[in-house]
Every structure is written in C-alpha cells, then in structure tokens.
Design an enzyme around this catalytic site. Structure first.
Site, PDB file in Angstrom:
ATOM      1  N   CYS A 408      15.254 -41.395 -23.303  1.00  0.00           N
ATOM      2  CA  CYS A 408      14.168 -41.324 -24.315  1.00  0.00           C
ATOM      3  C   CYS A 408      12.797 -42.632 -24.139  1.00  0.00           C
ATOM      4  O   CYS A 408      12.771 -42.473 -22.542  1.00  0.00           O
ATOM      5  CB  CYS A 408      13.769 -40.401 -25.157  1.00  0.00           C
ATOM      6  SG  CYS A 408      13.081 -39.593 -26.208  1.00  0.00           S
ATOM      7  N   HIS A 535      19.098 -37.294 -24.519  1.00  0.00           N
ATOM      8  CA  HIS A 535      19.098 -37.856 -25.763  1.00  0.00           C
ATOM      9  C   HIS A 535      20.828 -37.635 -25.515  1.00  0.00           C
ATOM     10  O   HIS A 535      21.859 -36.478 -26.397  1.00  0.00           O
ATOM     11  CB  HIS A 535      19.105 -37.803 -26.799  1.00  0.00           C
ATOM     12  CG  HIS A 535      17.655 -38.527 -27.304  1.00  0.00           C
ATOM     13  ND1 HIS A 535      17.703 -39.916 -28.098  1.00  0.00           N
ATOM     14  CD2 HIS A 535      16.673 -38.002 -27.559  1.00  0.00           C
ATOM     15  CE1 HIS A 535      16.443 -39.809 -28.800  1.00  0.00           C
ATOM     16  NE2 HIS A 535      15.820 -38.294 -27.313  1.00  0.00           N
ATOM     17  N   GLU A 537      23.759 -39.701 -26.563  1.00  0.00           N
ATOM     18  CA  GLU A 537      24.461 -40.001 -27.435  1.00  0.00           C
ATOM     19  C   GLU A 537      25.201 -38.434 -28.838  1.00  0.00           C
ATOM     20  O   GLU A 537      25.772 -39.094 -29.457  1.00  0.00           O
ATOM     21  CB  GLU A 537      23.786 -41.417 -27.709  1.00  0.00           C
ATOM     22  CG  GLU A 537      22.615 -40.279 -29.487  1.00  0.00           C
ATOM     23  CD  GLU A 537      21.459 -40.786 -28.032  1.00  0.00           C
ATOM     24  OE1 GLU A 537      20.654 -41.064 -26.925  1.00  0.00           O
ATOM     25  OE2 GLU A 537      19.733 -40.917 -28.878  1.00  0.00           O
TER      26      GLU A 537
HETATM   27  N1  GLN Z   1       7.517 -41.562 -28.298  1.00  0.00           N
HETATM   28  C1  GLN Z   1       8.293 -41.291 -27.202  1.00  0.00           C
HETATM   29  C2  GLN Z   1       8.227 -39.717 -27.011  1.00  0.00           C
HETATM   30  O1  GLN Z   1       7.622 -38.686 -27.954  1.00  0.00           O
HETATM   31  C3  GLN Z   1       9.436 -40.833 -26.903  1.00  0.00           C
HETATM   32  C4  GLN Z   1      10.877 -40.024 -28.396  1.00  0.00           C
HETATM   33  C5  GLN Z   1      12.230 -40.938 -27.735  1.00  0.00           C
HETATM   34  O2  GLN Z   1      12.900 -41.780 -27.423  1.00  0.00           O
HETATM   35  N2  GLN Z   1      12.085 -39.949 -29.093  1.00  0.00           N
HETATM   36  O3  GLN Z   1       8.066 -38.563 -26.308  1.00  0.00           O
END
Ligand code: GLN
Length: 605
Positions: A408, A535, A537
């Site tokens: 992300c 994600h 994970e």
């Molecule tokens: N802050 C970034 C976004 O909102 C990444 C978010 C995250 O890593 N979950 O896109």
C-alpha cells in the site's frame, strides 16, 4: 423480537488484568472445536464507543484488520480468521458505537414511539439480536449457520463500559438455556515471587464480579507466567473450584508457550474440548481433535534455526500489534521456507538525513539494520512522518538489488522513489504529503474523501487482473487471471504518469477492472521488487502463506528461482524436494515431542 435458535454459544470473558491473551485463547478454543468436527464462527465485542476500529491509532490499539466486506475491525478478528480459516464480516465485530447507533436510528425512525428508550431493555435487546444475526452468517464457505459461535468480550470484568454487554449476555444465557451456552473465564493466578505461591484471590474476586452480574463461569482458564512446565497446584485448583463453583476438571492452566500455535495444543492436552462439549450437551462430538498438521507446524516453527532477516521500515517500530498481520504473513512464509523469522525494526525517520545530524547513533544503527537485512518490507501507513526514510529504504533496495515488498504506502513509496531517481522528477511525491507537488505520481482517488474520515477509503476485497505471464507476481499467483485481495487506501498511482513510468522500465502487471488503477508494480530486472496497492497480509494463513510474502522470503533466502520453477502453489505443496526436508524436520520434531514450552524463540507473532 429475538428469534429462537439452536446454535451453541461459547462466551470468553477476561478477569483481573488485560493482556492475558484472551483473543488467542478464544481463537484456540474455536480451533479445537473445529478440529473436533464442528463448524465454528466467532464474534468479537469491543465495548468502546467508536463505530469501528477504522479511525483508531495502531499505536494504541494495534493494527486495523480489514475484512472482505470492507469492515475495519479489531485485530482479534485476524486471529479468528487465521486460526479457523474463515472469512468474517463487519457484523462479527460488535462495538458500543454500532449498538447505540442502531438503537438511536430506530428511535429517530419512530420504531419505539411512545416508549422511553433505555439501556435495559432496548440496548440489551439490540445486543442480543445482533449476536444472533452475526452468529448465523456463514463464514466457512459452506451454506447455513455454524454449529458453535465463540463470542469474545473485550476488556475486563468490572469495566464500566462493558456493563450493558454483560447484562445482555446474562439475559442471553438464560434465554438460550443450559446446554446451549458455555462461559469460559480467562483469568490470572499471580505467583508471589518471594514465596512462589499461586494466589487465587484475584480470580475469586473477578468471578464474584461476574456472578453478581448474572453470569457464572463453566470453565476457568488461568494464566500465569510462573506456570512454566507446571500445572496449577492441586490445592489451588480445589480452592478455585470451591470459591468459583467450577468443577476441578474444568480448570485449565494456560502456561507460556514457545509459539502461539501451541495454545490450541495446550487446551487439547487438558481436555478443554471435552469440558466445553459436555457443557454444551454435545458429548457425541467428544473425540481427539484432529490437529496433526497444526502440531507439525508448531513443532517445525520451534525447530527452525537458520534465520531470515527482514527489515520492517515503519512508523510504529517494535510494536508487533501495530503490524500484526504483516508479521503473521512473514511468519507463515518463513516457516514454509524453513527459516527462522527475525524481524529487524527500522524506524523510518532514523534513516533520514536530518537524523544523521540530530542523532547520529540512531541514524547509524538504522542503516546498519537495513544493510544487514536479507529483505526489506515497507508496510502500509498514513501521514508524512518517516516518508523520506521509507523512500531511502526503497532506493537502497532497488539499487542494491535487495528483495523488496512494498504494501500500500510501501508501493506508493516505491513509485515516488522511481520517479525521483529514474525519471529525474526531484519533486515527485504523493499529494498526501505535498498537495502542491509539481510531479504528483500518487494522487487522491476520485472517490476518496479527506473530510469524512470514517469508512470512506477504498476498503475490502477488490479484484486485480493480472496481465502477462512473465512477472513474478503472475507466477507466484499461479498465473491466475485475477486475484481478490483486501484494500484500505485513499490514494493511488497517478494513471496519467503510468506511461512515463512504464517507458522508464517500471511495470504494472496487475490493474483493477478499469485498467486505470494500478494494483501491482514490479521492477522486472531485479531479484524481487514488488509493490502492491492491496494488503496481501490479511489473507495469509498458517500453512497457506500469502503468495507475495512467500516470494519475498524465498527471494531473501535464495529459494525464489526454485519456487518459481516449481510453478503453482499446488505443485509446490506436493513437490518431493520440499517434502523431504520437511518430513525430516517433522520427524525430528515429533521426537522432541512438545516439551519445548518456553524455550522462547524471540517471536511473539
Ligand atoms: N496513505 C496511503 C493511502 O491512503 C496508503 C494507505 C495504506 O498504506 N493503507 O493511499
């Protein structure tokens, strides 16, 4: 109106102090019941006023666990999903906020016209209705409701905020009746260091508290770090039994274990499944729980000694709970690669040039950790603290050809770094950190909101289409045409800059259904440089590691080529090469039996 049901409920409460491992105990109870042939679901009750965990700080509360349906939940739901291999829904996480909101919404609609709306019966009824509704949701891929619902009540008995829940659960246990409800109280039996005596009074008080609120425990699970390789004293059990009105055979010792996969085995060894099934009138299910594979994995985990060092470059370093699912996914992958996981926490800010002046020692040791790592992982995150340090970590991984996984924010970072270093756009940035940047390579998604924070991100399971066959992600995902992974973000790679980035050598082998949203980024001529907007994970399981984590760890220990050659996950599972080493380790493990409690491998994940 609450409808009648035939489901059986196991309630897990906590006494004396928090942090006893109630969540892991509750998940382990679920697992031994599942291993006894029952279908199990779970509910976590969090008595705080937040609607969900979405706006809570991972620093205070641990990671926000994301569910398929986009629910942002307490991290314990992750334990349940991993232990029981189920997919929960947002309704499986009940909070005071959700309950009050539902009652207030009904009041506004006029559903209670003429009535005074009160905690009892309106809130307590709403809690019971919610429990019955959530318990009936199928979560294991099969049709129809499960046989047993494990409910974990967060907090400790006596907390003011859990009172309506205790009252509701008291009414609920009475309503579903004996034989359908089993209460397990997880408590602490401290040992006075000076005399080495196990003290029962705190547990007695906490059980008295429960009883005064209308709930009587059927089973006591007693935790103490001093029980190393040792049961509760016989006379201590007798005392607890007498004062707490719990049969001696229903008093279970929860001693420290070398890894959390041993907790279900600890419960099974003390016949906890028998005690629970007797209370639930399910004696027909009493048999030895089938836990062969689980046991082998727990044994294997203790035996691994050759380390794989992963540098976690983040904001909340050292706080395992803040990145719990990432650590679990790394563990699943390391065990699969037969390596002992060693996580080196690298505070992102310490890598920055500014720290070199302000705190040269921290700067030096952060870089030393990074340089000593077999692989680098930059996990998800929000806000600008440590961003430049993360960019330096991605640059280091790219230039020095160290395996890198960016999740992300970690993916967005990798793109910013590439734009700065390779495209020469020195001001390239995300508009999250620099709203006026001249080179916005990461931008707010059109549907995102920066003013309404709760539940407004792109959340939950979304489809990624994999393009081409040459990328490592395509290979690791078994050349599937699409994958479904969970998301939680507001920003995305700027689609207008993609052609420029591609021309300079960055590839985007995974996109959403529109083809405009970049989901996976890869550097083709690098041992392993992968960034994902999702994600992975959250869907990793013991014995079924997430593909991209497996890729990272395999690359870190020189096994990636062999892994990619073996091809599909299915082929890998049955490959003779890996099963030979594994069976040798398993053989060794079974010989050691499970006398390895508390050898402490430094991992609490
Ligand atoms: N802050 C970034 C976004 O909102 C990444 C978010 C995250 O890593 N979950 O896109």
């Amino acid at each position: 109106m609450i409808h009648s049901q035939k489901m059986k409920y196991v309630l897990v409460t906590g006494g004396v102090v928090s942090g006893l491992g109630k969540g892991v105990t509750a998940s382990s109870i679920g697992l031994i019941l599942k291993a006894s042939g029952l279908r199990v679901t779970s509910i976590k009750i969090d008595p705080y006023l937040n609607t969900d965990a979405g706006t809570m700080s991972p620093f205070e509360h641990g990671e926000v666990f994301v569910l398929d349906d986009g629910g942002e939940a307490d991290l314990d739901l992750g334990n349940y999903e991993r232990f029981l291999d189920i997919k929960l829904t947002r309704d499986n996480n009940i909070t005071t906020g959700k309950i009050y909101q539902s009652v207030i919404d009904k009041e506004r609609k006029g559903d209670y016209l003429g009535q005074t709306v009160q905690v009892v019966p309106h809130i307590t009824d709403a809690i019971q209705e919610w429990i019955e509704h959530a318990a009936a949701i199928p979560v294991d891929g099969k049709e129809g409701p499960a046989d047993i619902c494990v409910i974990e009540l967060g907090g400790t008995i006596g907390d003011i905020e859990s009172m309506p829940f205790i009252e509701a659960l008291g009414q609920f246990s009475y309503r579903v009746g004996p034989g359908n409800f089993c209460l397990i109280h997880v408590s602490l039996v401290p040992v006075l260091a000076a005399v080495g005596e196990q003290k029962t009074k705190p547990t007695q008080h906490s059980v008295r508290g429960l009883r005064s609120l209308g709930l009587s425990p059927n089973i006591l699970a007693c935790r103490s770090t001093m029980f190393i390789l040792q049961e509760l004293d016989g006379n201590v059990k007798e005392k607890l039994s007498r004062f707490c009105h719990v049969p001696i055979e229903n008093i279970i010792t929860l001693c420290d274990v070398s890894n959390i996969w041993r907790v279900p085995l600890l419960l099974r060894d003390q016949n906890a499944h028998e005690a629970i099934l007797k209370v639930l009138n399910l004696t027909g299910y009493i048999r030895e729980p089938v836990l062969g594979e689980w046991t082998s994995r727990a044994d294997l985990c203790d035996l691994l000694s050759e380390p794989v060092r992963i540098a976690m470059v983040g904001k909340y370093t050292g706080l395992a709970d803040s990145y719990l699912s990432v650590l679990k996914a790394l563990l699943h992958a390391s065990v699969e690669c037969h390596r002992k996981l060693c996580v080196d926490w690298v505070p992102a800010t310490d890598l920055e040039d500014a720290t070199a002046e302000e705190n040269p020692n921290s700067h030096r040791s952060a870089w030393k950790l990074l340089e000593g790592a077999d692989a680098i992982l930059v996990p998800g995150g929000f806000g600008d603290r440590g961003i430049e340090g993360k960019i330096l970590a991605a640059k280091y991984a790219r230039e020095k050809r160290i395996p890198y996984l960016g999740i992300c924010l970690g993916m967005q970072i990798a793109v910013i770094e590439f734009a700065r270093s390779i495209l020469g756009l020195q001001n390239a940035n995300s508009t999250e950190f620099d709203s006026n940047t001249k080179s916005p390579c990461v931008i707010l998604m059109p549907e995102g909101s920066k003013t309404q924070m709760g539940g407004t991100m792109r959340l939950g399971s979304r489809r990624t289409y994999l393009h081409g066959t040459s990328s490592k992600s395509a290979k690791l995902y078994d050349h599937r045409s699409f994958i479904d992974e969970r998301h939680r973000h507001r920003y995305e790679v700027n689609p207008d800059m993609v052609p420029q980035l591609e021309d300079a050598g960055l590839s985007f082998p995974g996109k959403d259904e529109s083809g405009h949203r970049m989901e996976i980024v890869e550097l083709p001529n690098h041992p392993y440089f992968v960034g994902v907007q999702f994600h992975p994970e959250f869907k990793s399981r013991p014995g079924k590691p997430s593909a991209l984590f497996l890729g990272l760890v395999a690359a870190a220990c020189g096994q990636l080529d062999a892994l990619l050659k073996k091809g599909s996950t299915k082929a890998r599972k049955t490959s003779s090469a890996s099963s030979t080493t594994k069976s040798q380790l398993y053989e060794k493990a079974t010989k050691l039996v499970s006398s390895v409690y508390c050898n402490g491998n430094g991992l609490h994940v």
